[in-house]
Design an enzyme around this catalytic site. Structure first.
Site, mmCIF file in Angstrom:
data_model
loop_
_atom_site.group_PDB
_atom_site.id
_atom_site.type_symbol
_atom_site.label_atom_id
_atom_site.label_comp_id
_atom_site.label_asym_id
_atom_site.label_seq_id
_atom_site.Cartn_x
_atom_site.Cartn_y
_atom_site.Cartn_z
ATOM 1 N N LYS A 1 0.842 -1.216 0.000
ATOM 2 C CA LYS A 1 0.000 0.000 0.000
ATOM 3 C C LYS A 1 0.877 1.266 0.000
ATOM 4 C CE LYS A 1 -2.403 -0.992 3.779
ATOM 5 N NZ LYS A 1 -1.790 -2.274 4.209
ATOM 6 N N ARG B 1 -10.150 0.599 8.403
ATOM 7 C CA ARG B 1 -9.641 -0.721 8.752
ATOM 8 C C ARG B 1 -10.694 -1.566 9.463
ATOM 9 N NH1 ARG B 1 -3.812 0.422 8.941
ATOM 10 N NH2 ARG B 1 -2.607 -1.432 9.455
ATOM 11 N N ARG C 1 11.768 -5.406 5.479
ATOM 12 C CA ARG C 1 11.479 -4.021 5.088
ATOM 13 C C ARG C 1 12.352 -2.993 5.814
ATOM 14 N NH1 ARG C 1 5.376 -1.731 5.096
ATOM 15 N NH2 ARG C 1 5.450 -2.071 7.356
ATOM 16 N N ARG D 1 10.882 -0.820 11.118
ATOM 17 C CA ARG D 1 9.771 -0.486 12.028
ATOM 18 C C ARG D 1 9.748 -1.454 13.198
ATOM 19 N NH1 ARG D 1 4.338 0.505 8.596
ATOM 20 N NH2 ARG D 1 3.497 -0.634 10.364
ATOM 21 N N ARG E 1 -0.624 -8.595 13.393
ATOM 22 C CA ARG E 1 -1.229 -7.612 12.485
ATOM 23 C C ARG E 1 -1.984 -8.309 11.359
ATOM 24 N NH1 ARG E 1 4.058 -4.822 11.037
ATOM 25 N NH2 ARG E 1 2.915 -3.577 9.546
HETATM 26 P P1 AMP Z 1 0.253 0.632 9.161
HETATM 27 O O1 AMP Z 1 1.375 1.596 9.003
HETATM 28 O O2 AMP Z 1 -0.913 0.933 8.266
HETATM 29 O O3 AMP Z 1 0.706 -0.802 9.060
HETATM 30 O O4 AMP Z 1 -0.302 0.817 10.660
HETATM 31 C C1 AMP Z 1 0.531 0.572 11.786
HETATM 32 C C2 AMP Z 1 -0.320 0.458 13.032
HETATM 33 O O5 AMP Z 1 -1.033 1.683 13.265
HETATM 34 C C3 AMP Z 1 -1.403 -0.617 12.999
HETATM 35 O O6 AMP Z 1 -0.898 -1.897 13.324
HETATM 36 C C4 AMP Z 1 -2.392 -0.067 14.042
HETATM 37 O O7 AMP Z 1 -1.910 -0.284 15.351
HETATM 38 C C5 AMP Z 1 -2.338 1.425 13.783
HETATM 39 N N1 AMP Z 1 -3.330 1.867 12.766
HETATM 40 C C6 AMP Z 1 -3.069 2.374 11.528
HETATM 41 N N2 AMP Z 1 -4.199 2.674 10.883
HETATM 42 C C7 AMP Z 1 -5.217 2.333 11.716
HETATM 43 C C8 AMP Z 1 -6.642 2.388 11.613
HETATM 44 N N3 AMP Z 1 -7.256 2.834 10.496
HETATM 45 N N4 AMP Z 1 -7.367 1.959 12.673
HETATM 46 C C9 AMP Z 1 -6.774 1.514 13.794
HETATM 47 N N5 AMP Z 1 -5.442 1.409 13.947
HETATM 48 C C10 AMP Z 1 -4.660 1.833 12.932
#
Ligand code: AMP
Length: 215
Positions: free
Chosen positions: A13, A89, A128, A161, A172
């Site tokens: 993404k 999400r 990554r 990360r 996740r």
């Molecule tokens: P990402 O960078 O999209 O993988 O998001 C990293 C982390 O941020 C996720 O594992 C969640 O803990 C939190 N997070 C990101 N977007 C959301 C969302 N739309 N709703 C809830 N938690 C989120």
């Protein structure tokens, strides 16, 4: 054009968002990036989110929805639309998004569902690397930087990360299957879903996206 990028962690993404943002002049809104930046600055929001992000759980909808509504309301008028990455999400977040957009007189044009298997996710995320400066994404094996841990583009340091470790990645992925995957049906019913095979290279994924968008 107003787009949503949907798919498990590691689907690509962020990589596709970088390309689409520049090519289509869209505002890129990544909830994960916003949360990480708030955590780094140790703001109230960052402090609230930290525990969830680090364990791979979802941050409560109430926090996320307010955060994204504010950003959507402040998109610069010279942008040609927005690109949501990592949001919505949950079905509750998708319903809230529909309301926010309705109030703004806007609508989604497409939801790009980037489909990948668990094996591919694990391989991509454990390798990554991300640039602290410009956010460019690398991979230890598949896309290594020219100089070890240094960004080819801006020369800043690369980092991994903290939630890109095998235990949190699995968590996740499970959270995605339980809470986010129902959005596939949600957007299919609304005739917005465009399915993309994202197990191929970033270039080939991008080619499919351009094709389904009719660009
Ligand atoms: P990402 O960078 O999209 O993988 O998001 C990293 C982390 O941020 C996720 O594992 C969640 O803990 C939190 N997070 C990101 N977007 C959301 C969302 N739309 N709703 C809830 N938690 C989120």
């Amino acid at each position: 054009m107003n787009l949503v990028l949907l798919g498990p962690p590691g689907a690509g993404k962020g990589t596709q968002a970088e390309i689409l943002r520049d090519r289509l002049s869209l505002e890129h809104l990544s909830t994960g990036d916003i949360l990480r930046s708030e955590m780094k600055k140790e703001t109230e929001l960052g402090k609230k989110a930290k525990e969830y992000v680090e364990s791979g759980k979802l941050v409560p909808d109430k926090i996320i929805v307010g955060m994204i509504a504010e950003r959507l309301a402040n998109i610069s008028p010279d942008k040609k639309g927005f690109l949501l990455d990592g949001f919505p999400r949950t079905v509750a977040q998708a319903e809230e998004l529909d309301k926010i957009l309705d109030d703004m007189g806007k609508k989604l044009d497409a939801v790009l569902y980037l489909r990948v298997s668990w094996e591919v996710v694990k391989e991509r995320l454990t390798g990554r690397l991300i640039c602290r400066g410009c956010g460019a994404i690398y991979h230890k094996k598949n896309k290594p930087p020219k100089k070890d841990m240094v960004c080819d583009i801006c020369g800043e340091e690369l980092y991994q990360r903290s939630d890109d470790n095998e235990i949190v990645i699995k968590n996740r992925f499970d959270v995605y299957n339980e809470q986010t995957a129902p959005l596939i049906e949600y957007y299919k019913e609304r005739s917005l879903l465009k399915e993309i095979n994202s197990e191929v290279s970033a270039e080939d994924t991008y080619t499919q996206i351009i094709s389904v968008l009719g660009l």
